[in-house]
Design a protein around this motif. Structure first.
Motif, mmCIF file in Angstrom:
data_model
loop_
_atom_site.group_PDB
_atom_site.id
_atom_site.type_symbol
_atom_site.label_atom_id
_atom_site.label_comp_id
_atom_site.label_asym_id
_atom_site.label_seq_id
_atom_site.Cartn_x
_atom_site.Cartn_y
_atom_site.Cartn_z
ATOM 1 N N THR A 18 0.832 -1.213 0.000
ATOM 2 C CA THR A 18 0.000 0.000 0.000
ATOM 3 C C THR A 18 0.862 1.257 0.000
ATOM 4 O O THR A 18 0.577 2.220 -0.725
ATOM 5 C CB THR A 18 -0.932 -0.011 1.218
ATOM 6 N N LEU A 19 1.909 1.270 0.802
ATOM 7 C CA LEU A 19 2.783 2.447 0.880
ATOM 8 C C LEU A 19 3.566 2.649 -0.410
ATOM 9 O O LEU A 19 3.764 3.786 -0.857
ATOM 10 C CB LEU A 19 3.726 2.308 2.074
ATOM 11 N N ILE A 20 4.003 1.565 -1.016
ATOM 12 C CA ILE A 20 4.688 1.676 -2.308
ATOM 13 C C ILE A 20 3.743 2.264 -3.346
ATOM 14 O O ILE A 20 4.109 3.184 -4.099
ATOM 15 C CB ILE A 20 5.223 0.304 -2.762
ATOM 16 N N GLU A 21 2.530 1.742 -3.394
ATOM 17 C CA GLU A 21 1.539 2.234 -4.365
ATOM 18 C C GLU A 21 1.181 3.694 -4.111
ATOM 19 O O GLU A 21 0.861 4.432 -5.046
ATOM 20 C CB GLU A 21 0.295 1.354 -4.319
ATOM 21 N N ALA A 22 1.250 4.110 -2.836
ATOM 22 C CA ALA A 22 0.947 5.508 -2.497
ATOM 23 C C ALA A 22 2.055 6.453 -2.937
ATOM 24 O O ALA A 22 1.833 7.664 -3.073
ATOM 25 C CB ALA A 22 0.719 5.638 -0.994
ATOM 26 N N GLY A 23 3.271 5.905 -3.143
ATOM 27 C CA GLY A 23 4.365 6.727 -3.625
ATOM 28 C C GLY A 23 5.457 7.044 -2.627
ATOM 29 O O GLY A 23 6.265 7.954 -2.854
ATOM 30 N N VAL A 24 5.529 6.290 -1.528
ATOM 31 C CA VAL A 24 6.609 6.519 -0.565
ATOM 32 C C VAL A 24 7.950 6.173 -1.212
ATOM 33 O O VAL A 24 8.065 5.181 -1.935
ATOM 34 C CB VAL A 24 6.390 5.676 0.711
ATOM 35 N N ASP A 25 8.950 6.979 -0.941
ATOM 36 C CA ASP A 25 10.294 6.793 -1.510
ATOM 37 C C ASP A 25 10.876 5.464 -1.027
ATOM 38 O O ASP A 25 11.133 5.286 0.168
ATOM 39 C CB ASP A 25 11.181 7.957 -1.071
ATOM 40 N N VAL A 26 11.108 4.538 -1.947
ATOM 41 C CA VAL A 26 11.606 3.219 -1.556
ATOM 42 C C VAL A 26 13.077 3.241 -1.164
ATOM 43 O O VAL A 26 13.562 2.301 -0.513
ATOM 44 C CB VAL A 26 11.388 2.171 -2.673
ATOM 45 N N ASP A 27 13.800 4.298 -1.509
ATOM 46 C CA ASP A 27 15.228 4.371 -1.197
ATOM 47 C C ASP A 27 15.556 5.393 -0.114
ATOM 48 O O ASP A 27 16.728 5.762 0.068
ATOM 49 C CB ASP A 27 16.035 4.698 -2.456
ATOM 50 N N HIS A 28 14.554 5.823 0.626
ATOM 51 C CA HIS A 28 14.820 6.750 1.729
ATOM 52 C C HIS A 28 15.747 6.083 2.747
ATOM 53 O O HIS A 28 15.573 4.916 3.101
ATOM 54 C CB HIS A 28 13.510 7.159 2.410
ATOM 55 N N VAL A 29 16.722 6.834 3.241
ATOM 56 C CA VAL A 29 17.699 6.321 4.203
ATOM 57 C C VAL A 29 17.430 6.937 5.575
ATOM 58 O O VAL A 29 17.334 8.164 5.697
ATOM 59 C CB VAL A 29 19.136 6.648 3.749
ATOM 60 N N ASN A 30 17.318 6.093 6.605
ATOM 61 C CA ASN A 30 17.044 6.617 7.945
ATOM 62 C C ASN A 30 18.339 6.959 8.684
ATOM 63 O O ASN A 30 19.434 6.889 8.130
ATOM 64 C CB ASN A 30 16.172 5.639 8.741
ATOM 65 N N LYS A 31 18.214 7.313 9.960
ATOM 66 C CA LYS A 31 19.377 7.756 10.736
ATOM 67 C C LYS A 31 20.379 6.632 10.989
ATOM 68 O O LYS A 31 21.534 6.900 11.338
ATOM 69 C CB LYS A 31 18.911 8.349 12.072
ATOM 70 N N LEU A 32 19.945 5.393 10.846
ATOM 71 C CA LEU A 32 20.855 4.266 11.004
ATOM 72 C C LEU A 32 21.621 3.956 9.714
ATOM 73 O O LEU A 32 22.483 3.077 9.692
ATOM 74 C CB LEU A 32 20.075 3.018 11.434
ATOM 75 N N GLY A 33 21.251 4.672 8.648
ATOM 76 C CA GLY A 33 21.878 4.432 7.362
ATOM 77 C C GLY A 33 21.220 3.317 6.578
ATOM 78 O O GLY A 33 21.834 2.743 5.677
ATOM 79 N N TRP A 34 19.962 3.015 6.909
ATOM 80 C CA TRP A 34 19.263 1.893 6.295
ATOM 81 C C TRP A 34 18.063 2.334 5.468
ATOM 82 O O TRP A 34 17.320 3.242 5.844
ATOM 83 C CB TRP A 34 18.769 0.917 7.368
ATOM 84 N N THR A 35 17.862 1.658 4.359
ATOM 85 C CA THR A 35 16.656 1.799 3.550
ATOM 86 C C THR A 35 15.638 0.755 4.011
ATOM 87 O O THR A 35 15.947 -0.095 4.856
ATOM 88 C CB THR A 35 16.977 1.536 2.074
ATOM 89 N N ALA A 36 14.462 0.784 3.417
ATOM 90 C CA ALA A 36 13.456 -0.240 3.714
ATOM 91 C C ALA A 36 13.982 -1.626 3.351
ATOM 92 O O ALA A 36 13.759 -2.605 4.078
ATOM 93 C CB ALA A 36 12.161 0.057 2.963
#
Length: 223
Positions: free
Chosen positions: A145-163
């Motif tokens: 659902t989140l992918i279809e909504a358009g959330v950035d699949v390559d966003h990097v968090n504070k730990l340096g990790w993507t989804a």
């Protein structure tokens, strides 16, 4: 090793940084907060008709809508969202109704927040979008659902990790996480985007012996 470090880091956070509202538990909130926690739609509508502040905060900064979502109170959440509650209002630990619904896999409520203007770029206290914890926790349909909504699949968090990295590093390699990796890869996630120490998703998968995930990644030209 990374998993132990993350779990230890979370465990060491002060109490103020941990979720403070359990299902149905109200921390010095208003009657609207109490009604939301109890899934009491009739009282919610009555209070709103009396012009109570729909986005008033309890001592943890949570709105009544966020309290409803903590307990997955679907009917209460719907009543509040339909009445105009802010789906992006963050509490003191930077959770919003949208972010919490996504992280916890409360799919029906998540869809309501998306329909009412959820901020897809908003992030939690770890700097992650809703997609990252959803991927880690194995919420397959939430991830879809989140992918279809358009959330950035390559966003990097504070730990340096993507989804993708979080699904591998903090997942268990089982069927839900395999499906999530497949969804992320098909959505165009960068399979070679390494963590902060230079380890790629494929290297993490091999390190953990996640053969099915390794195959998905190598088929996508991961290195």
């Amino acid at each position: 090793m990374l998993r132990r470090w993350v779990l230890a880091s979370v465990a060491s956070l002060p109490l103020a940084a941990a979720p403070l509202v359990a299902a149905g538990e109200i921390m010095s909130g208003s009657p609207l907060h109490a009604a939301a926690g109890d899934n009491d739609v009739a009282t919610i509508k009555k209070l709103l008709a009396e012009d109570v502040e729909i986005d008033a905060r309890d001592r943890n900064g949570a709105t009544a809508l966020l309290v409803a979502i903590h307990g997955n109170r679907i009917e209460a959440a719907k009543a509040l969202i339909d009445a105009g509650a802010d789906v992006n209002a963050k509490d003191k630990i930077e959770d919003s109704p949208y972010l919490h619904a996504g992280a916890r896999g409360h799919l029906e409520i998540l869809k309501m927040t998306l329909a009412r203007g959820a901020d897809l770029k908003s992030t939690n206290r770890y700097g992650g979008t809703a997609l990252i914890p959803a991927s880690e926790r194995g919420h397959v349909e939430t991830v879809r659902t989140l992918i279809e909504a358009g959330v950035d699949v390559d966003h990097v968090n504070k730990l340096g990790w993507t989804a993708l990295l979080e699904a591998i590093i903090l997942g268990n390699g089982g069927e839900p996480h395999q499906r999530i990796v497949d969804l992320l890869v098909k959505a165009g996630a960068d399979v070679n985007l390494a963590d902060g120490k230079g380890a790629t998703p494929l290297q993490h998968a091999r390190m953990r012996g996640y053969r099915a995930i390794e195959k998905l990644l190598t088929a996508a030209d991961a290195r």
